[in-house]
Scaffold this active site. Sequence first.
Site, PDB file in Angstrom:
ATOM      1  N   TYR A  32     -10.148  33.499   3.121  1.00 33.48           N
ATOM      2  CA  TYR A  32      -9.534  33.523   4.445  1.00 33.48           C
ATOM      3  C   TYR A  32     -10.469  32.936   5.488  1.00 33.48           C
ATOM      4  O   TYR A  32     -11.655  32.708   5.221  1.00 33.48           O
ATOM      5  CB  TYR A  32      -9.120  34.949   4.828  1.00 33.48           C
ATOM      6  CG  TYR A  32     -10.269  35.863   5.222  1.00 33.48           C
ATOM      7  CD1 TYR A  32     -11.128  36.388   4.264  1.00 33.48           C
ATOM      8  CD2 TYR A  32     -10.494  36.205   6.548  1.00 33.48           C
ATOM      9  CE1 TYR A  32     -12.186  37.223   4.629  1.00 33.48           C
ATOM     10  CE2 TYR A  32     -11.550  37.044   6.922  1.00 33.48           C
ATOM     11  CZ  TYR A  32     -12.384  37.543   5.951  1.00 33.48           C
ATOM     12  OH  TYR A  32     -13.429  38.361   6.301  1.00 33.48           O
ATOM     13  N   LYS A 147     -15.971  33.635   1.715  1.00 29.97           N
ATOM     14  CA  LYS A 147     -15.162  34.462   2.624  1.00 29.97           C
ATOM     15  C   LYS A 147     -13.936  34.934   1.841  1.00 29.97           C
ATOM     16  O   LYS A 147     -12.806  34.452   2.039  1.00 29.97           O
ATOM     17  CB  LYS A 147     -14.793  33.664   3.882  1.00 29.97           C
ATOM     18  CG  LYS A 147     -14.508  34.545   5.078  1.00 29.97           C
ATOM     19  CD  LYS A 147     -14.594  33.756   6.362  1.00 29.97           C
ATOM     20  CE  LYS A 147     -14.054  34.542   7.555  1.00 29.97           C
ATOM     21  NZ  LYS A 147     -14.758  35.786   7.880  1.00 29.97           N
ATOM     22  N   GLU A 179     -26.750  41.132   6.485  1.00 24.43           N
ATOM     23  CA  GLU A 179     -25.824  40.879   7.605  1.00 24.43           C
ATOM     24  C   GLU A 179     -25.164  42.199   7.980  1.00 24.43           C
ATOM     25  O   GLU A 179     -25.613  43.257   7.574  1.00 24.43           O
ATOM     26  CB  GLU A 179     -24.797  39.806   7.231  1.00 24.43           C
ATOM     27  CG  GLU A 179     -23.951  40.146   6.014  1.00 24.43           C
ATOM     28  CD  GLU A 179     -22.920  39.076   5.684  1.00 24.43           C
ATOM     29  OE1 GLU A 179     -22.556  38.262   6.549  1.00 24.43           O
ATOM     30  OE2 GLU A 179     -22.439  39.074   4.537  1.00 24.43           O
ATOM     31  N   LEU A 203     -22.556  35.751   4.619  1.00 23.82           N
ATOM     32  CA  LEU A 203     -21.560  34.749   5.012  1.00 23.82           C
ATOM     33  C   LEU A 203     -22.210  33.756   5.990  1.00 23.82           C
ATOM     34  O   LEU A 203     -22.861  34.185   6.939  1.00 23.82           O
ATOM     35  CB  LEU A 203     -20.362  35.426   5.683  1.00 23.82           C
ATOM     36  CG  LEU A 203     -19.218  34.455   5.934  1.00 23.82           C
ATOM     37  CD1 LEU A 203     -18.405  34.288   4.654  1.00 23.82           C
ATOM     38  CD2 LEU A 203     -18.344  34.901   7.065  1.00 23.82           C
TER      39      LEU A 203
HETATM   40  N1  PDD Z   1     -15.726  38.380  10.004  1.00 20.76           N
HETATM   41  N2  PDD Z   1     -20.368  38.212   7.941  1.00 20.76           N
HETATM   42  C1  PDD Z   1     -19.248  38.834   7.549  1.00 20.76           C
HETATM   43  C2  PDD Z   1     -19.305  39.718   6.368  1.00 20.76           C
HETATM   44  C3  PDD Z   1     -18.045  38.634   8.273  1.00 20.76           C
HETATM   45  O1  PDD Z   1     -16.922  39.250   7.866  1.00 20.76           O
HETATM   46  C4  PDD Z   1     -18.055  37.811   9.425  1.00 20.76           C
HETATM   47  C5  PDD Z   1     -16.824  37.574  10.242  1.00 20.76           C
HETATM   48  C6  PDD Z   1     -19.254  37.182   9.794  1.00 20.76           C
HETATM   49  C7  PDD Z   1     -19.334  36.263  10.988  1.00 20.76           C
HETATM   50  O2  PDD Z   1     -18.751  35.011  10.710  1.00 20.76           O
HETATM   51  P1  PDD Z   1     -18.107  34.103  11.846  1.00 20.76           P
HETATM   52  O3  PDD Z   1     -19.147  33.918  12.870  1.00 20.76           O
HETATM   53  O4  PDD Z   1     -17.765  32.844  11.141  1.00 20.76           O
HETATM   54  O5  PDD Z   1     -16.897  34.833  12.387  1.00 20.76           O
HETATM   55  C8  PDD Z   1     -20.394  37.408   9.032  1.00 20.76           C
HETATM   56  C9  PDD Z   1     -14.439  38.027  10.514  1.00 20.76           C
HETATM   57  C10 PDD Z   1     -14.362  37.772  11.978  1.00 20.76           C
HETATM   58  C11 PDD Z   1     -13.392  38.990   9.988  1.00 20.76           C
HETATM   59  O6  PDD Z   1     -13.486  39.280   8.800  1.00 20.76           O
HETATM   60  O7  PDD Z   1     -12.489  39.395  10.716  1.00 20.76           O
END
Ligand code: PDD
Length: 285
Positions: A32, A147, A179, A203
């Site tokens: 996703y 992801k 993270e 991620l």
């Molecule tokens: N989550 N690490 C994890 C485990 C995440 O689920 C997310 C973001 C990030 C940050 O990634 P980005 O900057 O590309 O949004 C890091 C999203 C927003 C979610 O699952 O809703």
Amino acid sequence: MTTVYLNGEFMPIEDAKVPVMDRGFLFGDGIYEVIPVYSRQPFRLREHLRRMQANLDAIRLPNPHDETQWTILIGKIIAATMFEDQSVYVQITRGVDSRRSHAFPKQPKPTVFLMTEHLTVPSQQQRAQGITAISAIDNRWLRCDIKSISLLANVLLRQLAVDTGSIETVLFRDGILTEGAASNIFAIKDGVLLAPKKSHLMLPGITYDVILELAATHGLARQLRDVSETEVRNVDELWMTSSTKEVLPIVSLDGRPVGGGKPGPAYTAMYGWYQVFKQAVMRNE
Ligand code: PDD
């Protein structure tokens, strides 16, 4: 009425149905993206689409659309809602199979789902006072760079924070910061921005890249390296970053204050740079 997109059609959310034999439902076999939209313009769309391609490659699923088709599709779902600021959710699974078998179907027909929600940004109070976090051992698999929609571990870890009235769970694997349960984590120590290097253990956040670019532009010293748990417990500032939260200061970890226990000067500067950058991008500068 909320309009969503499912396999070639736009429809009311109530009408969007996926067969129970979808591998996303049975195996969590899919990936996703979450793309923030400001004033109806997707932010860092190309980067999100590239990460999506990398994820599809990682799970060996052919991309059902090229970048132009994705851009059109995402433009249409944004236009279908009344919100100016949104978060667009895109999910692609390995589709429906005739039987439950771990092995890939011979000719998978991916299920493509898009929806958009009002972008719920952090409150003024959270920005002014910071948020609290807890820590936990990172017990996820070894491909956290994907992801994946299989988010059970992340869900359980985030819930630990919710259960204790916190916002995020900061994760450590073998004593090293990885993270957050749904965010990347940065720290400031003695004026230097510290963050884990990208690896299979986290991620590769789109916001993570923005933060590092802004740090470079504005001359904030930075080190990408292993950051130990002991170091994290002694930093001056701790931030979480994600597409929906942008950058948010963590002022308490496991009930103990981080630095001075309030948002620090580096956070305030970074948040300001982020807003200016965002506005410039939205004006296509
Ligand atoms: N989550 N690490 C994890 C485990 C995440 O689920 C997310 C973001 C990030 C940050 O990634 P980005 O900057 O590309 O949004 C890091 C999203 C927003 C979610 O699952 O809703």
